[in-house]
Design a protein around this motif. Structure first.
Motif, PDB file in Angstrom:
ATOM      1  N   VAL A  24       9.624   2.726  -4.455  1.00  0.00           N
ATOM      2  CA  VAL A  24       8.625   3.326  -5.333  1.00  0.00           C
ATOM      3  C   VAL A  24       7.557   2.296  -5.691  1.00  0.00           C
ATOM      4  O   VAL A  24       6.355   2.582  -5.654  1.00  0.00           O
ATOM      5  CB  VAL A  24       9.294   3.893  -6.605  1.00  0.00           C
ATOM      6  CG1 VAL A  24       8.245   4.464  -7.564  1.00  0.00           C
ATOM      7  CG2 VAL A  24      10.320   4.963  -6.234  1.00  0.00           C
ATOM      8  N   GLU A  25       7.980   1.075  -6.007  1.00  0.00           N
ATOM      9  CA  GLU A  25       7.017   0.032  -6.340  1.00  0.00           C
ATOM     10  C   GLU A  25       6.148  -0.328  -5.142  1.00  0.00           C
ATOM     11  O   GLU A  25       4.958  -0.639  -5.292  1.00  0.00           O
ATOM     12  CB  GLU A  25       7.749  -1.198  -6.875  1.00  0.00           C
ATOM     13  CG  GLU A  25       8.369  -0.978  -8.249  1.00  0.00           C
ATOM     14  CD  GLU A  25       8.842  -2.262  -8.903  1.00  0.00           C
ATOM     15  OE1 GLU A  25       9.052  -3.254  -8.164  1.00  0.00           O
ATOM     16  OE2 GLU A  25       8.982  -2.281 -10.136  1.00  0.00           O
ATOM     17  N   ALA A  26       6.718  -0.261  -3.942  1.00  0.00           N
ATOM     18  CA  ALA A  26       5.935  -0.563  -2.749  1.00  0.00           C
ATOM     19  C   ALA A  26       4.811   0.458  -2.579  1.00  0.00           C
ATOM     20  O   ALA A  26       3.668   0.099  -2.257  1.00  0.00           O
ATOM     21  CB  ALA A  26       6.835  -0.569  -1.515  1.00  0.00           C
ATOM     22  N   ARG A  27       5.113   1.729  -2.796  1.00  0.00           N
ATOM     23  CA  ARG A  27       4.073   2.758  -2.687  1.00  0.00           C
ATOM     24  C   ARG A  27       3.049   2.610  -3.814  1.00  0.00           C
ATOM     25  O   ARG A  27       1.845   2.781  -3.585  1.00  0.00           O
ATOM     26  CB  ARG A  27       4.710   4.141  -2.706  1.00  0.00           C
ATOM     27  CG  ARG A  27       3.714   5.270  -2.603  1.00  0.00           C
ATOM     28  CD  ARG A  27       4.399   6.608  -2.447  1.00  0.00           C
ATOM     29  NE  ARG A  27       3.549   7.689  -2.966  1.00  0.00           N
ATOM     30  CZ  ARG A  27       3.936   8.949  -3.076  1.00  0.00           C
ATOM     31  NH1 ARG A  27       5.158   9.311  -2.685  1.00  0.00           N
ATOM     32  NH2 ARG A  27       3.121   9.863  -3.575  1.00  0.00           N
ATOM     33  N   LEU A  28       3.513   2.274  -5.000  1.00  0.00           N
ATOM     34  CA  LEU A  28       2.591   2.028  -6.106  1.00  0.00           C
ATOM     35  C   LEU A  28       1.611   0.912  -5.765  1.00  0.00           C
ATOM     36  O   LEU A  28       0.395   1.042  -5.956  1.00  0.00           O
ATOM     37  CB  LEU A  28       3.389   1.641  -7.359  1.00  0.00           C
ATOM     38  CG  LEU A  28       3.692   2.708  -8.388  1.00  0.00           C
ATOM     39  CD1 LEU A  28       4.754   2.200  -9.354  1.00  0.00           C
ATOM     40  CD2 LEU A  28       2.439   3.115  -9.149  1.00  0.00           C
ATOM     41  N   SER A  29       2.134  -0.188  -5.257  1.00  0.00           N
ATOM     42  CA  SER A  29       1.287  -1.339  -4.939  1.00  0.00           C
ATOM     43  C   SER A  29       0.331  -1.035  -3.796  1.00  0.00           C
ATOM     44  O   SER A  29      -0.780  -1.585  -3.739  1.00  0.00           O
ATOM     45  CB  SER A  29       2.157  -2.542  -4.592  1.00  0.00           C
ATOM     46  OG  SER A  29       2.947  -2.924  -5.705  1.00  0.00           O
TER      47      SER A  29
END
Length: 321
Positions: free
Chosen positions: A16-21
Motif C-alpha cells: 500500500v505504501e509503495a502505491r502511495l509513494s
C-alpha cells in the motif's frame, strides 16, 4: 501537474505504501505511534488530503482546525464513528471509508471468538501453559457446544451475514434484528426479530455486528443481558462502546453469562483491566481485519477512493454525499 500531497497517520502495509509513494506526494508514518491532535494538524499542513485509521480521533474541533488545503479524508476502516462527518461536510471535506473488503476476515474472527469463548479456551490455555494440566478428566474444563444452538445476530449486514453463513455449518439456528427487515434472499432463512428484546431472549450466542451510534452505545447493558438465556455467550467484533463494561464484567463474574468473546473494547487499547482476570473472557487485540490479504485490500480501497476524488470523480465509498 504536481501529485496530490497526502499525510498518512499510521504505517501501512508495504504494498500500500509503495502505491502511495508512486502516485502521491505521500508523507508516510515511520514511527507508527498513535498520532496526537497536534501531530495530525502539523502533518496536514500543505496537504491536499489525509489517510487516517480507526485509531485517529478526527473530531469536529480538529476538522475545523485543518488547513484550507485539505479537501479529502480517507479512512483505512469500515467504521467511521471516529470522524465527525457533519463537521467534514460543513467544511466541504470529502470523507471515504473501506467497506466490503474485510467482511470475511472479521467473520472468521467472530467464529473464533464464539468457539474460544464457548469452549472455555482462556482457562484451558492458561492451565496448559502454567503446567497445571496433569491429566484428562471426565469433568475437566467443560464448555458449551455451539452446534445446534441459537445464534442471535445484532446487525445482519455484510459481516453479520458472513458470520451467519459460517455458523450454519455448525447447524446453528440464525436469528437477527435490524432496523429494517432484509429481503428473504439476504435473510437466507434467518429468523427476524422486530426488537432487540425478542432477539436477546432466544440468543444462546449473541454476536454483535451493528454500527456504533447514539442508539446502539451500551445497548448490551444490565437490562438487556438479563433477557439472555442462562449460560449465554456474548461475542463482539463491532465496536467496544456497544457494550456496558460494568454490566458485562458483572455478568461474567457472577456466572449469569457463560462466557464472552471480545475483539474490540471501549477506549482500546486501554481495555478495562478486569477483563484480564476473568477466565471466561476470551480476548483478542482487535484482530478482525488482521490478515495480509485484507489489510492490503483495505489500503487499496482507500487509494481507489483518493484516486477517484483527485480525478474529479465521485469516490465509490463517499460518506459525505
Amino acid at each position: 501537474m504536481p501529485r496530490p500531497a497526502i499525510f498518512v497517520t499510521r504505517k501501512l502495509p508495504p504494498d500500500v505504501e509503495a502505491r502511495l509513494s508512486r502516485d502521491y506526494d505521500a508523507a508516510l508514518s515511520r514511527a507508527d505511534s498513535l498520532p496526537s491532535r497536534e501531530t495530525i494538524l502539523a502533518g496536514a499542513t500543505g496537504k491536499d488530503g489525509l489517510l487516517v485509521t480507526v485509531t485517529d480521533r478526527i473530531d469536529g474541533d480538529l476538522i475545523r482546525a485543518l488547513p484550507e488545503t485539505v479537501r479529502v479524508i480517507a479512512t483505512f476502516s469500515v467504521g467511521y464513528d471516529h470522524i465527525d462527518i457533519t463537521a467534514a461536510k460543513a467544511r466541504g471535506i470529502a470523507v471515504t471509508n473501506t467497506p466490503d473488503v474485510l467482511t470475511d476476515a472479521t467473520a472468521e474472527i467472530a467464529l473464533l471468538l464464539m468457539l474460544g469463548a464457548a469452549r472455555n479456551a482462556t482457562s484451558a490455555i492458561a492451565t496448559l501453559r502454567s503446567g497445571q494440566w496433569k491429566n484428562w478428566a471426565p469433568t475437566g474444563m467443560l464448555g458449551m457446544e455451539i452446534t445446534g444452538n441459537r445464534l442471535g445476530i445484532l446487525g445482519l449486514g455484510r459481516i453479520g451475514r458472513a458470520t451467519a453463513h459460517r455458523a450454519r455449518a455448525f447447524g446453528m439456528e440464525i436469528h437477527y434484528h435490524n432496523r429494517r427487515r432484509l429481503d428473504p434472499k439476504d435473510e437466507a432463512g434467518a429468523n427476524y426479530h422486530a426488537d432487540i428484546e425478542s432477539l436477546f431472549r432466544v440468543s444462546n450466542v449473541l454476536s454483535l455486528h451493528c454500527a456504533s451510534t447514539p442508539e446502539t452505545r451500551r445497548i448490551v447493558n444490565r437490562e438487556t443481558i438479563a433477557l439472555l438465556p442462562d449460560n449465554a455467550v456474548v461475542v463482539n467484533t463491532a465496536r467496544g462502546d456497544i457494550v456496558d463494561d460494568d454490566a458485562l464484567i458483572e455478568a461474567l463474574a457472577s456466572g449469569r453469562l457463560a462466557a464472552a468473546g471480545l475483539d474490540v473494547f471501549a477506549n482500546e487499547p486501554n481495555l478495562d483491566p478486569r477483563y484480564l482476570d476473568l477466565p471466561n473472557a476470551f480476548l483478542l487485540p482487535h484482530l478482525g481485519s488482521a490478515t495480509r490479504e485484507t489489510r492490503n485490500a483495505m489500503g487499496f480501497r482507500a487509494l481507489d477512493n483518493l484516486d477517484a476524488f483527485f480525478a474529479g470523480q465521485t469516490p465509490r465509498d463517499l460518506l459525505t454525499a
